[in-house]
Scaffold this motif. Sequence first.
Motif, PDB file in Angstrom:
ATOM      1  N   PHE A  36      14.974  -4.075 -12.634  1.00 51.52           N
ATOM      2  CA  PHE A  36      14.956  -5.382 -11.806  1.00 51.52           C
ATOM      3  C   PHE A  36      14.469  -5.176 -10.598  1.00 51.52           C
ATOM      4  N   PHE A  37      14.529  -4.271  -9.743  1.00 52.87           N
ATOM      5  CA  PHE A  37      14.050  -4.211  -8.409  1.00 52.87           C
ATOM      6  C   PHE A  37      12.477  -3.464  -8.365  1.00 52.87           C
ATOM      7  N   THR A  38      12.376  -2.692  -9.551  1.00 53.21           N
ATOM      8  CA  THR A  38      11.024  -1.925  -9.683  1.00 53.21           C
ATOM      9  C   THR A  38      10.032  -3.110  -9.607  1.00 53.21           C
ATOM     10  N   LYS A  39      10.116  -3.962 -10.772  1.00 51.18           N
ATOM     11  CA  LYS A  39       9.245  -4.665 -10.987  1.00 51.18           C
ATOM     12  C   LYS A  39       8.886  -5.778  -9.842  1.00 51.18           C
ATOM     13  N   GLU A  40       9.964  -6.123  -9.051  1.00 47.11           N
ATOM     14  CA  GLU A  40       9.785  -6.937  -7.981  1.00 47.11           C
ATOM     15  C   GLU A  40       8.898  -6.237  -6.845  1.00 47.11           C
ATOM     16  N   ILE A  41       9.334  -5.163  -6.642  1.00 43.86           N
ATOM     17  CA  ILE A  41       8.831  -4.123  -5.570  1.00 43.86           C
ATOM     18  C   ILE A  41       7.062  -3.713  -5.999  1.00 43.86           C
ATOM     19  N   ALA A  42       6.959  -3.788  -7.165  1.00 44.50           N
ATOM     20  CA  ALA A  42       5.685  -3.480  -7.667  1.00 44.50           C
ATOM     21  C   ALA A  42       4.513  -4.746  -7.608  1.00 44.50           C
ATOM     22  N   GLY A  43       5.291  -5.955  -7.646  1.00 40.86           N
ATOM     23  CA  GLY A  43       4.465  -6.984  -7.312  1.00 40.86           C
ATOM     24  C   GLY A  43       4.076  -7.518  -6.028  1.00 40.86           C
ATOM     25  N   LEU A  44       4.686  -6.517  -5.077  1.00 45.46           N
ATOM     26  CA  LEU A  44       4.277  -7.046  -3.638  1.00 45.46           C
ATOM     27  C   LEU A  44       3.188  -6.037  -3.025  1.00 45.46           C
ATOM     28  N   GLY A  45       2.254  -5.527  -3.858  1.00 39.44           N
ATOM     29  CA  GLY A  45       1.203  -4.809  -3.263  1.00 39.44           C
ATOM     30  C   GLY A  45       1.383  -3.382  -2.905  1.00 39.44           C
ATOM     31  N   THR A  46       2.315  -2.909  -3.531  1.00 33.04           N
ATOM     32  CA  THR A  46       2.738  -1.514  -3.445  1.00 33.04           C
ATOM     33  C   THR A  46       1.572  -0.681  -4.094  1.00 33.04           C
ATOM     34  N   GLN A  59      20.464  16.127  -8.555  1.00 29.51           N
ATOM     35  CA  GLN A  59      20.173  17.641  -9.071  1.00 29.51           C
ATOM     36  C   GLN A  59      18.658  17.851  -9.014  1.00 29.51           C
ATOM     37  N   ASP A  60      17.710  16.847  -9.368  1.00 34.66           N
ATOM     38  CA  ASP A  60      16.379  17.141  -9.428  1.00 34.66           C
ATOM     39  C   ASP A  60      15.435  16.558  -8.367  1.00 34.66           C
ATOM     40  N   SER A  61      14.323  17.164  -7.974  1.00 36.98           N
ATOM     41  CA  SER A  61      13.412  16.942  -6.845  1.00 36.98           C
ATOM     42  C   SER A  61      12.812  15.594  -7.140  1.00 36.98           C
ATOM     43  N   LEU A  62      12.777  15.008  -6.046  1.00 42.19           N
ATOM     44  CA  LEU A  62      11.955  13.529  -6.197  1.00 42.19           C
ATOM     45  C   LEU A  62      10.604  13.840  -5.910  1.00 42.19           C
ATOM     46  N   PRO A  63       9.823  12.831  -6.607  1.00 44.49           N
ATOM     47  CA  PRO A  63       8.297  12.874  -5.976  1.00 44.49           C
ATOM     48  C   PRO A  63       8.172  12.467  -4.848  1.00 44.49           C
ATOM     49  N   SER A  64       7.034  12.670  -4.219  1.00 45.02           N
ATOM     50  CA  SER A  64       6.545  12.307  -2.914  1.00 45.02           C
ATOM     51  C   SER A  64       6.561  10.797  -2.593  1.00 45.02           C
ATOM     52  N   CYS A  65       6.820  10.211  -1.937  1.00 43.24           N
ATOM     53  CA  CYS A  65       6.890   8.687  -1.401  1.00 43.24           C
ATOM     54  C   CYS A  65       6.977   8.312   0.061  1.00 43.24           C
ATOM     55  N   ASP A  66       6.716   7.214   0.232  1.00 45.08           N
ATOM     56  CA  ASP A  66       6.865   6.648   1.662  1.00 45.08           C
ATOM     57  C   ASP A  66       8.286   5.943   1.886  1.00 45.08           C
ATOM     58  N   LEU A  67       8.739   5.421   0.706  1.00 46.71           N
ATOM     59  CA  LEU A  67      10.100   4.534   0.861  1.00 46.71           C
ATOM     60  C   LEU A  67      10.911   4.943  -0.136  1.00 46.71           C
ATOM     61  N   GLY A  71       0.916  -1.247  -0.060  1.00 47.41           N
ATOM     62  CA  GLY A  71      -0.020  -0.013   0.080  1.00 47.41           C
ATOM     63  C   GLY A  71       0.820   1.477   0.087  1.00 47.41           C
ATOM     64  N   LYS A  72       2.014   1.236  -0.100  1.00 47.54           N
ATOM     65  CA  LYS A  72       3.057   2.401   0.055  1.00 47.54           C
ATOM     66  C   LYS A  72       3.530   2.838  -1.528  1.00 47.54           C
ATOM     67  N   THR A  73       3.948   4.144  -1.510  1.00 46.74           N
ATOM     68  CA  THR A  73       4.716   4.414  -2.730  1.00 46.74           C
ATOM     69  C   THR A  73       6.145   4.360  -2.388  1.00 46.74           C
ATOM     70  N   VAL A  74       6.757   3.882  -3.298  1.00 47.69           N
ATOM     71  CA  VAL A  74       8.319   3.454  -3.136  1.00 47.69           C
ATOM     72  C   VAL A  74       8.870   3.999  -4.737  1.00 47.69           C
ATOM     73  N   ILE A  75      10.169   4.673  -4.213  1.00 46.10           N
ATOM     74  CA  ILE A  75      11.110   5.160  -5.597  1.00 46.10           C
ATOM     75  C   ILE A  75      12.230   4.126  -5.529  1.00 46.10           C
ATOM     76  N   ASP A  76      12.518   3.694  -6.548  1.00 46.50           N
ATOM     77  CA  ASP A  76      13.458   2.947  -6.649  1.00 46.50           C
ATOM     78  C   ASP A  76      14.611   3.874  -7.449  1.00 46.50           C
ATOM     79  N   VAL A  77      15.528   4.234  -7.053  1.00 46.48           N
ATOM     80  CA  VAL A  77      16.584   5.148  -7.551  1.00 46.48           C
ATOM     81  C   VAL A  77      17.656   4.457  -8.178  1.00 46.48           C
ATOM     82  N   GLY A  78      17.886   4.837  -9.536  1.00 40.14           N
ATOM     83  CA  GLY A  78      18.836   4.177 -10.289  1.00 40.14           C
ATOM     84  C   GLY A  78      18.272   2.791 -10.523  1.00 40.14           C
ATOM     85  N   CYS A  79      17.218   2.789 -11.181  1.00 33.51           N
ATOM     86  CA  CYS A  79      16.502   1.315 -11.580  1.00 33.51           C
ATOM     87  C   CYS A  79      17.051   0.777 -12.765  1.00 33.51           C
ATOM     88  N   GLY A  80      17.706   1.191 -13.395  1.00 30.84           N
ATOM     89  CA  GLY A  80      18.228   0.422 -14.528  1.00 30.84           C
ATOM     90  C   GLY A  80      17.156   0.120 -15.220  1.00 30.84           C
TER      91      GLY A  80
END
Length: 116
Positions: free
Chosen positions: A44-54, A90-98, A32-41
């Motif tokens: 790999f991690f983005t897709k795994e995290i997205a599949g866990l109910g985020t 350099q850039d601002s990040l979007p709002s997130c929980d993690l 249920g949380k919003t997550v940023i995967d920095v340097g997502c390439g």
Amino acid sequence: MFSIQYQKTNTKLDKLYSILPTVISLLEPIKGKTVIDVGCGTGFFTKEIAGLGTKLVYGMDISEENLRLARTIETEKLPNVQYLLLDIFQDSLPSCDLICFPFVLNLANNVRDVTH
């Protein structure tokens, strides 16, 4: 071309069975949380995290090539993923929980780079 080569690291056993579970456990609880995967390439991690109910996962990278590849790999199955071309120093990040950045943190020169 580099992105295609880098994507091959997604099948390495240490990445799949050691690094991935460790990163996920450090983010828990993420449902249920919003997550940023920095340097997502290529996502790999983005897709795994997205599949866990985020609620939402932002995959961020400074490489357009990486993001292009990330968007073509099974993203239709993950409507809670958005890929953004951003530079965390350099850039601002979007709002997130993690924030997840297992391979990017070591690129910072000092604490201020990641706390501005």
